[in-house]
Design a protein around this motif. Sequence first.
Motif, short mmCIF file in Angstrom:
data_model
loop_
_atom_site.label_atom_id
_atom_site.label_comp_id
_atom_site.label_asym_id
_atom_site.label_seq_id
_atom_site.Cartn_x
_atom_site.Cartn_y
_atom_site.Cartn_z
N VAL A 1 -56.51 9.08 -56.47
CA VAL A 1 -56.07 9.73 -55.24
C VAL A 1 -55.00 10.78 -55.53
CG1 VAL A 1 -54.86 9.37 -53.04
CG2 VAL A 1 -56.69 7.81 -53.74
N THR A 2 -54.03 10.43 -56.35
CA THR A 2 -52.96 11.37 -56.70
C THR A 2 -53.53 12.60 -57.40
OG1 THR A 2 -51.35 9.58 -56.88
CG2 THR A 2 -50.82 11.64 -58.01
N THR A 3 -54.46 12.39 -58.31
CA THR A 3 -55.08 13.50 -59.03
C THR A 3 -55.84 14.41 -58.06
OG1 THR A 3 -55.28 12.19 -61.04
CG2 THR A 3 -56.70 14.12 -60.87
N LEU A 4 -56.60 13.80 -57.17
CA LEU A 4 -57.38 14.59 -56.22
C LEU A 4 -56.50 15.40 -55.27
CD1 LEU A 4 -60.15 11.99 -55.38
CD2 LEU A 4 -60.50 14.20 -56.50
N GLU B 1 -72.66 12.47 -55.39
CA GLU B 1 -72.94 11.32 -54.51
C GLU B 1 -72.11 10.09 -54.84
OE1 GLU B 1 -76.14 11.44 -57.73
OE2 GLU B 1 -75.30 12.92 -56.35
N LEU B 2 -71.35 10.11 -55.93
CA LEU B 2 -70.49 8.97 -56.29
C LEU B 2 -69.33 8.85 -55.30
CD1 LEU B 2 -70.22 9.26 -60.16
CD2 LEU B 2 -71.54 7.58 -58.86
N THR B 3 -69.07 7.62 -54.88
CA THR B 3 -67.90 7.39 -54.03
C THR B 3 -66.66 7.23 -54.91
OG1 THR B 3 -68.10 4.99 -54.03
CG2 THR B 3 -69.31 6.19 -52.29
N LEU B 4 -65.50 7.35 -54.29
CA LEU B 4 -64.27 7.15 -55.05
C LEU B 4 -64.18 5.71 -55.54
CD1 LEU B 4 -61.65 9.26 -53.07
CD2 LEU B 4 -63.23 9.94 -54.88
N HIS B 5 -64.72 4.79 -54.77
CA HIS B 5 -64.76 3.40 -55.21
C HIS B 5 -65.60 3.27 -56.48
CE1 HIS B 5 -64.97 -0.96 -55.11
NE2 HIS B 5 -66.28 -0.86 -55.23
N PHE C 1 -56.38 18.85 -57.44
CA PHE C 1 -57.55 19.46 -56.82
C PHE C 1 -57.31 19.85 -55.36
CE2 PHE C 1 -59.06 17.08 -60.44
CZ PHE C 1 -59.92 17.98 -61.04
N GLU C 2 -56.09 19.61 -54.88
CA GLU C 2 -55.66 20.00 -53.54
C GLU C 2 -56.59 19.51 -52.42
OE1 GLU C 2 -54.97 24.22 -53.72
OE2 GLU C 2 -53.33 23.97 -55.14
N VAL C 3 -57.09 18.28 -52.59
CA VAL C 3 -57.90 17.65 -51.54
C VAL C 3 -56.93 17.12 -50.49
CG1 VAL C 3 -59.48 15.75 -51.02
CG2 VAL C 3 -59.74 17.04 -53.15
N PRO C 4 -57.17 17.42 -49.22
CA PRO C 4 -56.28 16.88 -48.17
C PRO C 4 -56.31 15.35 -48.18
CG PRO C 4 -57.70 18.62 -47.29
CD PRO C 4 -58.20 18.31 -48.68
N PRO C 5 -55.13 14.72 -48.15
CA PRO C 5 -55.05 13.26 -48.22
C PRO C 5 -55.86 12.54 -47.15
CG PRO C 5 -52.87 14.22 -48.46
CD PRO C 5 -53.81 15.34 -48.11
N ASP C 6 -56.01 13.12 -45.97
CA ASP C 6 -56.75 12.46 -44.90
C ASP C 6 -58.26 12.42 -45.15
OD1 ASP C 6 -56.91 15.25 -44.52
OD2 ASP C 6 -57.18 15.03 -42.35
N ARG C 7 -58.73 13.14 -46.16
CA ARG C 7 -60.16 13.12 -46.50
C ARG C 7 -60.47 12.10 -47.60
NH1 ARG C 7 -62.47 18.71 -47.56
NH2 ARG C 7 -64.39 17.53 -47.31
N VAL C 8 -59.44 11.54 -48.19
CA VAL C 8 -59.61 10.63 -49.32
C VAL C 8 -59.69 9.18 -48.83
CG1 VAL C 8 -58.57 9.81 -51.46
CG2 VAL C 8 -58.37 12.22 -50.84
N SER C 9 -60.77 8.52 -49.21
CA SER C 9 -60.94 7.09 -48.92
C SER C 9 -61.90 6.53 -49.97
CB SER C 9 -61.52 6.88 -47.52
OG SER C 9 -62.89 7.22 -47.50
N PRO C 10 -61.91 5.21 -50.14
CA PRO C 10 -62.81 4.63 -51.15
C PRO C 10 -64.29 4.97 -50.90
CG PRO C 10 -61.19 3.02 -50.48
CD PRO C 10 -61.03 4.20 -49.55
N GLN C 11 -64.66 5.17 -49.63
CA GLN C 11 -66.05 5.46 -49.30
C GLN C 11 -66.41 6.94 -49.40
OE1 GLN C 11 -63.88 3.91 -47.02
NE2 GLN C 11 -64.37 1.87 -47.77
N ALA C 12 -65.42 7.81 -49.51
CA ALA C 12 -65.68 9.25 -49.61
C ALA C 12 -66.39 9.55 -50.93
CB ALA C 12 -64.37 10.03 -49.53
N THR C 13 -67.38 10.43 -50.85
CA THR C 13 -68.05 10.83 -52.09
C THR C 13 -67.35 12.06 -52.66
OG1 THR C 13 -69.60 12.37 -51.02
CG2 THR C 13 -70.29 10.03 -51.21
N LEU C 14 -67.60 12.30 -53.92
CA LEU C 14 -67.03 13.50 -54.56
C LEU C 14 -67.55 14.75 -53.86
CD1 LEU C 14 -67.32 12.31 -58.26
CD2 LEU C 14 -65.26 12.36 -56.83
N GLY C 15 -68.78 14.70 -53.39
CA GLY C 15 -69.34 15.81 -52.62
C GLY C 15 -68.65 16.00 -51.29
N ASP C 16 -68.29 14.88 -50.62
CA ASP C 16 -67.55 14.96 -49.35
C ASP C 16 -66.24 15.71 -49.54
OD1 ASP C 16 -69.48 13.37 -48.08
OD2 ASP C 16 -68.29 11.53 -48.24
N LEU C 17 -65.67 15.60 -50.73
CA LEU C 17 -64.38 16.23 -51.02
C LEU C 17 -64.55 17.67 -51.49
CD1 LEU C 17 -62.63 13.22 -52.75
CD2 LEU C 17 -62.66 13.84 -50.33
#
Length: 87
Positions: free
Chosen positions: A9-12, A62-66, A16-32
Amino acid sequence: MDPVYEHLVTTLTTKFEVPPDRVSPQATLGDLELDSLALVELYVTLQDHWRIPLDDSTAKPELTLHQVTQAVKNLQDEYHDGHGSEQ
């Protein structure tokens, strides 16, 4: 919180400047919205940080963060319990 997931999460959010509210275990790398180059860079970053042989060719949108977290943890277990400890 799981240290592997926390580092992911910290790395993303920082590198990679991914907004924290978009990060969750179910989010895919594509979602981000990480492109193929960013996926490889993420895997290389995780590989360097955890000192494990994480194969960046397996980085798929398609991989999730989990799933990424589990892949890192599985390699940590395998690498540190097996051949990695014999260096």
